[in-house]
Design an enzyme around this catalytic site. Structure first.
Site, PDB file in Angstrom:
ATOM      1  N   SER A 231     -21.987  -5.090 -29.254  1.00 48.09           N
ATOM      2  CA  SER A 231     -22.865  -5.159 -30.425  1.00 48.09           C
ATOM      3  C   SER A 231     -22.879  -6.542 -31.052  1.00 48.09           C
ATOM      4  O   SER A 231     -23.872  -6.935 -31.671  1.00 48.09           O
ATOM      5  CB  SER A 231     -22.403  -4.154 -31.489  1.00 48.09           C
ATOM      6  OG  SER A 231     -22.364  -2.858 -30.977  1.00 48.09           O
TER       7      SER A 231
ATOM      8  N   HIS B 121     -27.830  -5.173 -24.758  1.00 44.70           N
ATOM      9  CA  HIS B 121     -27.408  -4.391 -25.922  1.00 44.70           C
ATOM     10  C   HIS B 121     -28.389  -3.260 -26.218  1.00 44.70           C
ATOM     11  O   HIS B 121     -29.501  -3.479 -26.693  1.00 44.70           O
ATOM     12  CB  HIS B 121     -27.268  -5.309 -27.141  1.00 44.70           C
ATOM     13  CG  HIS B 121     -26.819  -4.595 -28.365  1.00 44.70           C
ATOM     14  ND1 HIS B 121     -27.234  -4.934 -29.624  1.00 44.70           N
ATOM     15  CD2 HIS B 121     -25.984  -3.526 -28.516  1.00 44.70           C
ATOM     16  CE1 HIS B 121     -26.677  -4.110 -30.510  1.00 44.70           C
ATOM     17  NE2 HIS B 121     -25.929  -3.252 -29.852  1.00 44.70           N
TER      18      HIS B 121
ATOM     19  N   GLU C 159     -31.671  -5.577 -26.541  1.00 43.93           N
ATOM     20  CA  GLU C 159     -31.520  -7.018 -26.691  1.00 43.93           C
ATOM     21  C   GLU C 159     -30.923  -7.590 -25.407  1.00 43.93           C
ATOM     22  O   GLU C 159     -29.839  -7.176 -24.982  1.00 43.93           O
ATOM     23  CB  GLU C 159     -30.607  -7.351 -27.872  1.00 43.93           C
ATOM     24  CG  GLU C 159     -31.219  -7.040 -29.220  1.00 43.93           C
ATOM     25  CD  GLU C 159     -30.271  -7.327 -30.372  1.00 43.93           C
ATOM     26  OE1 GLU C 159     -30.735  -7.833 -31.398  1.00 43.93           O
ATOM     27  OE2 GLU C 159     -29.066  -7.028 -30.247  1.00 43.93           O
TER      28      GLU C 159
ATOM     29  N   ASN D 145     -28.251  -6.829 -35.367  1.00 37.71           N
ATOM     30  CA  ASN D 145     -27.039  -6.636 -36.167  1.00 37.71           C
ATOM     31  C   ASN D 145     -26.858  -7.714 -37.219  1.00 37.71           C
ATOM     32  O   ASN D 145     -26.214  -7.491 -38.241  1.00 37.71           O
ATOM     33  CB  ASN D 145     -25.803  -6.544 -35.258  1.00 37.71           C
ATOM     34  CG  ASN D 145     -25.512  -5.108 -34.886  1.00 37.71           C
ATOM     35  OD1 ASN D 145     -25.519  -4.225 -35.734  1.00 37.71           O
ATOM     36  ND2 ASN D 145     -25.270  -4.856 -33.614  1.00 37.71           N
TER      37      ASN D 145
END
Length: 268
Positions: free
Chosen positions: A105, A126, A138, A176
């Site tokens: 992450s 991701h 991602e 994130n």
């Protein structure tokens, strides 16, 4: 995440080997996938034949030497040393062109890449929770990742009916990093006793968010969410605005991790 990614790949027609350390965890993963697929059958979203085809595409193992493939996606503990060690173990038994993709992450893909043999074939991939539903992936490139590796992962994501977005390796990647204030400012409001958490969730959902921040943290897992917050905070040089919350730290220390432990900010 591991079983979700495996299900998403298998349902897209790929032959998938799902590796876990123990039989108990493997059985849990298998049961979870079967339950998810049966739910889709009952909702008429897939046929019984599709369910069986997906399960036939899956092999479950706790023997690392069974893990042979063209692409290997890891979704293990968020510690770079563990990811590097696993990739190097797998590099010994796979061919030199096998692509290694990390589902981390927020950890530095560059750090992982530098520790793995043939670093040009290592990349970030991701997925978002739940991996069977969320479309975004991602694709995280580093200066050492070659174009062939990136193209393979982009094409794989597309064949899994996902939407790949290429980003350069940086703290928190894109999502994130953007999402940190959503969680941290919400926690800060509760820390300062300005509003209770259920009201924050209700207000955010009333403005169009699918889930309020506290429900979302419980779904993700407070251990994962807190680890990401700490990672982004440290990698960006400890900016005050992104300082992780003591409330979430206490939740992690108490083992109140959210849905997976039946208790987090809410009781399930």
């Amino acid at each position: 995440m591991g079983s979700g990614i495996a299900q998403a790949a298998a349902s897209s027609g790929f032959y998938v080997i799902l590796y876990e350390l123990t039989d108990a965890v493997l059985e849990k993963a298998k049961a979870s996938i079967e339950k998810n697929l049966q739910s889709l059958v009952e909702k008429s979203k897939i046929t019984l034949k599709t369910k069986e085809e997906t399960l036939n595409n899956l092999r479950f193992t706790n023997n690392l030497h069974d893990c042979l493939g063209d692409v290997i996606i890891e979704a293990i503990i968020e510690k770079p040393e563990a990811k590097i060690a696993l990739f190097n173990q797998l590099a010994e038994i796979n061919h030199s062109e096998t692509v290694f993709a990390s589902n981390t992450s927020s950890l530095s893909i560059t750090q992982i890449v530098k520790g793995v043999k043939n670093p040009e074939r290592v990349i970030g991939m991701h997925f978002f929770n739940p991996a069977t539903i969320m479309k975004l992936v991602e694709v995280v490139k580093t200066d050492l990742t070659n174009e062939q590796t990136a193209n393979i992962i982009i094409e794989l994501a597309k064949q899994m009916n996902k939407t790949p977005v290429i980003c350069k390796d940086s703290p928190g990647f894109i999502v994130n990093r953007v999402a940190r204030p959503y969680y941290i400012e919400s926690l800060r409001l509760v820390e300062e006793e300005l509003i209770d958490l259920a009201k924050i969730d209700s207000l955010m959902e009333s403005t169009g968010f699918k889930m309020g921040p506290f429900k979302l943290m419980d779904l993700i897992g407070n251990d994962i969410n807190y680890a990401v917050s700490c990672s982004v905070y440290e990698q960006l040089g400890d900016p005050e605005r992104l300082k992780p919350s003591f409330i979430q730290k206490e939740k992690v220390e108490k083992g109140e991790l959210g849905k997976k432990t039946n208790k987090g900010y809410y009781t399930y």
